[in-house]
Design a protein around this motif. Structure first.
Motif, PDB file in Angstrom:
ATOM      1  N   GLU A 137      24.337 -18.400 -37.209  1.00 58.27           N
ATOM      2  CA  GLU A 137      24.066 -18.464 -38.644  1.00 58.27           C
ATOM      3  C   GLU A 137      25.144 -19.276 -39.378  1.00 58.27           C
ATOM      4  OE1 GLU A 137      24.148 -15.371 -42.353  1.00 58.27           O
ATOM      5  OE2 GLU A 137      23.209 -14.664 -40.498  1.00 58.27           O
ATOM      6  N   THR A 138      26.401 -19.029 -39.050  1.00 57.26           N
ATOM      7  CA  THR A 138      27.499 -19.753 -39.689  1.00 57.26           C
ATOM      8  C   THR A 138      27.457 -21.225 -39.299  1.00 57.26           C
ATOM      9  OG1 THR A 138      28.834 -17.740 -39.651  1.00 57.26           O
ATOM     10  CG2 THR A 138      29.993 -19.810 -40.009  1.00 57.26           C
ATOM     11  N   GLU A 140      24.851 -22.994 -38.552  1.00 53.18           N
ATOM     12  CA  GLU A 140      23.746 -23.613 -39.283  1.00 53.18           C
ATOM     13  C   GLU A 140      24.120 -23.854 -40.744  1.00 53.18           C
ATOM     14  OE1 GLU A 140      20.451 -20.986 -38.592  1.00 53.18           O
ATOM     15  OE2 GLU A 140      20.236 -21.626 -36.496  1.00 53.18           O
ATOM     16  N   GLU A 141      24.832 -22.894 -41.375  1.00 54.46           N
ATOM     17  CA  GLU A 141      25.270 -23.065 -42.756  1.00 54.46           C
ATOM     18  C   GLU A 141      26.245 -24.231 -42.889  1.00 54.46           C
ATOM     19  OE1 GLU A 141      26.871 -19.455 -44.402  1.00 54.46           O
ATOM     20  OE2 GLU A 141      25.105 -18.300 -43.814  1.00 54.46           O
TER      21      GLU A 141
END
Length: 155
Positions: A137-138, A140-141
């Motif tokens: 998730e990080t 991708e951010e």
């Protein structure tokens, strides 16, 4: 004199004082008088450099590689990565696995900062290499924001 090109010695009454200020601009300034907050911009940036407050428990930000203690990350966050939630997830965004240290005082002019790719960051102590991995998730951010990171997976 011990050095070939050194200036002649002067007595203590004529001793020159060092200043960060331009000598011509200091004509109106009384000797020894400096106004607080009247520092040149480059010196003011250097005054804000953050260094680890303790040599034990140092961690590296996995994105930029700056070194600080866990308490410093919890209290101050990462000045290069304000978008990372260091107050709540500092153990997820920092790692104790890094190699080497380099103190970078003027990142814009330092060849070491360019080599470490931290020449766009603030002055501080940086890891030479950082081992760790962000969660999906990080990652991708960071990719969506066009941000690079320095950590590499453990081999």
């Amino acid at each position: 004199t011990p050095y070939r090109d050194s200036p002649p010695a002067t007595d203590s009454s004529e001793a020159a004082t060092m200043s960060y200020y331009n000598d011509e601009a200091d004509v109106d300034r009384d000797e020894g008088e400096e106004e607080e907050g009247d520092l040149p911009p480059t010196v003011a940036v250097l005054a804000d450099a953050r260094v680890p407050s303790n040599m034990r428990g140092i961690r590296a930000c996995m994105r930029c590689g700056i070194l600080k203690t866990l308490d410093q990350f919890l209290e101050e966050g990462c000045e290069n990565c304000p978008f990372l939630d260091m107050e709540n997830k500092s153990t997820e965004y920092t790692t104790a696995f890094f190699e080497g240290q380099a103190a970078v005082m003027d990142p814009r002019q330092s060849w070491v900062a360019k080599w470490l790719r931290v020449d766009g960051y603030l002055p501080g102590v940086y890891a030479i290499s950082v081992v760790g991995q962000f969660d999906k998730e990080t990652q991708e951010e960071l990719e969506a924001g066009g941000r690079r990171w320095r950590c590499r997976p453990a081999s």
